[in-house]
Design an enzyme around this catalytic site. Structure first.
Site, mmCIF file in Angstrom:
data_model
loop_
_atom_site.group_PDB
_atom_site.id
_atom_site.type_symbol
_atom_site.label_atom_id
_atom_site.label_comp_id
_atom_site.label_asym_id
_atom_site.label_seq_id
_atom_site.Cartn_x
_atom_site.Cartn_y
_atom_site.Cartn_z
ATOM 1 N N SER A 1 -31.506 47.964 24.912
ATOM 2 C CA SER A 1 -30.514 48.400 25.892
ATOM 3 C C SER A 1 -30.221 47.249 26.835
ATOM 4 O O SER A 1 -31.062 46.385 27.057
ATOM 5 C CB SER A 1 -31.031 49.593 26.672
ATOM 6 O OG SER A 1 -31.856 49.145 27.718
ATOM 7 N N LYS A 2 -29.024 47.298 27.401
ATOM 8 C CA LYS A 2 -28.609 46.163 28.215
ATOM 9 C C LYS A 2 -29.446 46.012 29.466
ATOM 10 O O LYS A 2 -29.433 44.990 30.112
ATOM 11 C CB LYS A 2 -27.121 46.264 28.534
ATOM 12 C CG LYS A 2 -26.714 47.488 29.287
ATOM 13 C CD LYS A 2 -25.206 47.575 29.347
ATOM 14 C CE LYS A 2 -24.796 48.903 29.958
ATOM 15 N NZ LYS A 2 -23.488 49.321 29.581
ATOM 16 N N ARG A 3 -30.203 47.055 29.831
ATOM 17 C CA ARG A 3 -31.066 46.904 30.994
ATOM 18 C C ARG A 3 -32.214 45.949 30.695
ATOM 19 O O ARG A 3 -32.723 45.299 31.586
ATOM 20 C CB ARG A 3 -31.588 48.265 31.455
ATOM 21 C CG ARG A 3 -30.619 48.938 32.428
ATOM 22 C CD ARG A 3 -30.951 50.395 32.657
ATOM 23 N NE ARG A 3 -30.608 51.193 31.487
ATOM 24 C CZ ARG A 3 -29.354 51.537 31.172
ATOM 25 N NH1 ARG A 3 -28.360 51.160 31.940
ATOM 26 N NH2 ARG A 3 -29.089 52.253 30.105
ATOM 27 N N LYS A 4 -32.620 45.848 29.447
ATOM 28 C CA LYS A 4 -33.753 44.960 29.119
ATOM 29 C C LYS A 4 -33.304 43.603 28.583
ATOM 30 O O LYS A 4 -33.785 42.574 28.984
ATOM 31 C CB LYS A 4 -34.656 45.630 28.089
ATOM 32 C CG LYS A 4 -35.314 46.865 28.630
ATOM 33 C CD LYS A 4 -36.761 46.973 28.170
ATOM 34 C CE LYS A 4 -37.466 48.054 28.966
ATOM 35 N NZ LYS A 4 -38.110 49.059 28.167
#
Ligand code: GLU
Length: 483
Positions: free
Chosen positions: A255-258
């Protein structure tokens, strides 16, 4: 039609920055078509009109073109089964929905969104999986006609068997059994007359003569609905293959958060498409000892769709970096290398536009690299000292960075005006001076407080690079705040 008759597709929804997962699924389909001498086609699935935008569609096309994959049919190249954009096919689906309703496999549902929300809340509170309770399942034909004639909004839902399970074979998962009572009475046609993803996807796969559907594992649970729609229409379903999702090293969903997940992030940083495709293609072959640097042709030769793992493809950035470095050093002649550098620097006009912004800010050309280099750099080398000139306390700066991170995600069209408007709205909402918002952003974007105009810079860097720089900045400021 090719000799094998194999036809596969990539069917992205243009609702966000094109994801590396899309390139991964596209590559699988592409290699599958190559292996079987079939066709690989592109279809844009934009039935979700509120989230699909022309900007994202363009980005999907650009990103897929950048990967080097070639489709023989698609919205940009046409083809015998077009149009290839679902919003241009609106007139096609109604007939199929009607057929399902006429055969008694579908029904009109007049439940309001409020009623459905209440129903779901009740189900959740009772610890049950939310799903349609069937209130409109047995309305009389008379009542349906009267309510429709009175202009009451309604959708069409599909009926689901009340007992047993849907059994099917998946090319990756093998024999799968999903109990019908876990399957919702899916909406097929929305109140505005647009089909849902499920309806349009099945009708289009049929009309476009798709023989094999290879897509992400998140769609496995939808197969029973799809199989039922095929059955209700008297059609033969395609072969299904659900590929394991790409994961972060800790096995969580990519995911783009990681990790940066946008294809545009990797192109902006100067990864070669060949290296990214090489990296993704390794998930589809059995690697024994031996060379892992492979061209598309080599990947196609080793491509092994019958032995895919369900374990999940780990997106190991270090391995990608290693492969990319090898591609740069070993596969390009000096001339090719130089040509690639220019191509990369001019991507999205970032260099030319950046130079225009820099012209009024320099005394000598030699001042250009420190002033504009951040537009091309993979990392601006932020340290706690980079934020030394920021007057606000670190905790407040961190708060600003976090708000900006969240709010920029809401921008539908990414450009100077929308970025400025969003940042001004944040200042207004939080009661902070605009400068308090922009000062740390200057540093986050460029590594320096002396730089090019902020909103323009952010527009040129692009969403995915901005997202990553904000993330890095927040990490650095966190260390200051904690000290
Ligand atoms: N539009 C879907 C997506 O973007 C496609 C799923 C499918 O291939 O059926 O994931």
């Amino acid at each position: 039609m090719t000799a094998s008759g194999v036809r596969v597709r990539i069917a992205p929804s243009p609702t966000g920055e094109p994801h590396v997962g899309t390139a991964y699924i596209a590559l699988f389909n592409y290699l599958f078509a190559l292996k079987h001498g079939g066709e690989f086609i592109l279809r844009i699935e934009d039935t979700d009109a509120t989230r699909s935008t022309p900007e994202f569609e363009q980005k999907v096309l650009d990103a897929l073109k950048w990967t080097g994959l070639k489709w023989s049919e698609g919205p940009d190249v046409g083809g015998p089964y077009g149009p290839y954009r679902q919003s241009d096919r609106k007139h096609i689906y109604g007939e199929y929905v009607e057929k399902i309703v006429a055969a008694g496999h579908g029904f009109r549902c007049f439940c309001t969104p409020e009623r459905l929300e209440e129903m779901r809340a009740g189900q959740r509170a009772a610890g049950k999986q939310p799903k349609y309770d069937g209130r409109c399942l047995n309305l009389s034909a008379q009542e349906v006609t009267t309510r429709m004639a009175a202009g009451e909004p309604s959708v069409v839902r599909m009926k689901i068997p009340t007992e047993g399970a849907c059994k099917f074979h998946d090319g990756v998962y093998g024999d799968v059994e999903i109990p019908w009572d876990s399957v919702d009475m899916q909406v097929l046609l929305k109140a505005d007359g647009m089909p849902t993803y499920h309806m349009a996807n099945v009708v289009d796969d049929y009309l476009m003569k798709i023989t094999h559907v290879a897509r992400g594992e998140e769609w496995l649970a939808s197969v029973p609905k799809h199989i039922l729609i095929y059955q209700y229409l008297g059609l033969e379903p395609p072969v299904f293959m659900h590929l394991s999702l790409m994961r972060n090293a800790d096995k969580s969903k990519l995911s783009k958060r990681k990790n940066p997940t946008s294809i545009s992030y990797y192109s902006a940083l100067g990864y070669l498409p060949e290296a990214l495709m090489n990296f993704l293609g390794l998930f589809f072959i059995q690697i024994a000892e031996g060379e892992e640097m492979m061209t598309m042709d080599e990947l196609a030769q080793k491509f092994d769709p019958d032995n895919l793992s369900k374990a999940g493809a780990i997106f190991d950035v270090q391995k990608l970096d290693w492969l990319n470095g090898r591609w740069l050093r070993e596969k390009l002649s000096p001339e090719e290398f130089i040509a690639r550098v220019f191509e990369w620097a001019s991507e999205n006009a970032r260099l030319t536009e950046g130079l225009k912004l820099a012209q009024s800010r320099i005394g000598k050309l030699g001042e250009l690299p420190p002033l504009t280099g951040f537009l091309l750099a993979s990392d601006v080398g932020l340290t706690p000292a980079s934020f030394g000139g920021i007057k606000a306390p670190a905790a407040e700066t961190l708060e600003v960075l976090e708000i900006v991170q969240t709010d920029l995600e809401k921008i539908l069209e990414w450009n100077v005006e929308t970025i400025e408007a969003e940042l001004r709205a944040i200042a207004e909402r939080t009661g902070k001076k605009l400068k308090v918002i922009t000062a740390p952003l200057f540093v986050a974007m460029s590594g320096s407080s002396r730089s090019l105009p902020l909103f323009d810079s952010m527009a040129l860097l692009g969403r995915s690079v901005v997202r990553q720089r904000l993330k890095v900045a927040a990490q650095v400021v966190k260390t200051i705040a904690a000290a």
